[in-house]
Scaffold this motif. Structure first.
Motif: not given
Length: 380
Positions: A200-208, A273-274, A284-285, A298-299
């Motif tokens: 699964l991807i529940l342990n992937h780290t995301l930044s927005l 995306v402010d 942006i991510a 991600l740009y």
């Protein structure tokens, strides 16, 4: 005969292009990256980058058999370019210049990705191809997707360079005003399902980092017109600090956060995306996996970003032969992937108060739609 600006822009030379490889796919290569594409949906089917140990991992969901995409009963828009109007149209209707149009209700009472004959269900033309770049083009005649008037000409160029995948999208409505909003739709598992502890991807780290506001949604995941802010520490807070996608599973809002009618758990939401002055060149991510060490930034010039944590994956989508490990049963399970889609504000054509219609409606005499999306890969 003098060609119109639209014809000049989108009439690509009818030069002979080479056929795909024996696997039915076009392969692009550059240092640190290999990517494969097919004309169906102008989509990416494979993306291989090295993990922190130098092992190549195919981190994009898709199929080994290129001919399976058009007949896939679980059609998931794998790697596709959806259009001509991406994402949802509430109640499958909108008003344009005083005329009400009705689109195909293929997502409950709403429309998703322009219906079952949208661009992610079409075979595009291959207009140009090299070792590092491929261009697809499409001519979409009026009402070929229900409720979408006028002819739109579009092109998508995918290219690879040093550990980077770059996409440029352009389109223009040539004879009638029409909704127009485009994006790409890759699904990611940065471990290529090979993590022995979880597929699964529940342990992937995301930044927005710019995601302090969202598009408000109702029980059916359709826009309400509200633009709620995201408080620090909230289930939807990925702006104050990076966090794992599954970090808020214990929150009472986890089930229903992406739509209460179907009990959608996790994320199928859009963050705005402010960006401020001087922040236009920042990602942006960011998504990363501690197990594989693979990370992308991600740009894009798009003003919103959708994150879908694959709640509706039902175990019917088979992995590619190069994917999988001890924790995997060979199929994509719920929470086994994450889609990240830069795009304009969902259903903006139904919310003129947002002032997005100037970017989501196109027609003769208007500047063509254009956008770029770039993923830069590295290891952590």
């Amino acid at each position: 005969m003098k060609l119109s600006a639209a014809t000049t822009l989108f009439s690509l030379a009818l030069a002979t292009v080479p056929p795909p490889g024996p696997d039915g796919k076009y392969t692009l290569t550059a240092p640190g990256i290999t990517a494969k594409f097919i004309p169906y949906a102008a989509c990416i089917t494979n993306l291989l980058v090295p993990d922190k140990n130098g092992t190549l991992r195919d981190i994009i969901l898709g199929y080994d058999n290129a001919s399976f995409y058009p007949v896939d009963p679980n059609h998931s828009d794998y790697g596709a370019v959806p259009g001509r109007y991406a994402n949802r149209i509430k109640d499958h209707t909108y008003v344009l210049n005083g005329t009400r149009y009705f689109t195909e209700a293929n997502d409950g009472n709403g429309t998703l990705h322009s219906g079952t004959n949208g661009w992610s269900h079409r075979v595009w033309n291959v207009s140009a191809v090299s070792n590092t770049s491929i261009t697809f083009s499409i001519t979409d005649v009026g009402n070929s997707s229900l409720g979408m008037p006028g002819t739109v000409m579009g092109s998508v160029t995918h290219s690879v360079s040093n550990s980077s995948w770059h996409t440029t999208i352009a389109a223009h409505a040539v004879d009638h005003v029409t909704p127009l909003m485009l994006t790409t739709h890759p699904y990611w598992n940065l471990d290529a399902f090979a993590n022995p502890d979880t597929d699964l991807i529940l342990n992937h780290t995301l930044s927005l980092p710019f995601g302090k506001r969202m598009i408000g949604i109702d029980e059916n995941t359709e826009s309400t017109g509200e633009l709620p802010t995201v408080p620090k520490g909230d289930i939807n807070d990925f702006w104050s600090a990076p966090k794992m996608i599954g970090a808020s599973m214990g929150d009472a809002r986890w089930v229903g956060n992406c739509g209460t009618a179907g009990g959608c758990a996790g994320y199928n939401n859009q963050w705005l995306v402010d960006r401020g002055s001087g922040e236009e060149e920042m990602p942006i991510a960011t998504l990363s996996s501690g197990w594989s060490g693979i990370k992308w930034d991600l740009y894009s010039d798009q003003p919103g970003i959708v994150v879908y944590s694959c709640h509706w994956m039902g175990g019917g989508n088979q992995l590619k032969a190069a994917q999988g490990g001890k924790a995997s049963n060979g199929f994509v399970r719920k929470d086994g992937c994450v889609a990240v889609e830069p795009q304009d504000w969902i259903d903006g054509i139904n919310h003129p108060e947002w002032n997005r219609t100037q970017y989501q409606i196109n027609g003769p005499g208007m500047p063509p739609f254009s956008s770029f999306i770039q993923y830069k890969f590295s290891t952590v």
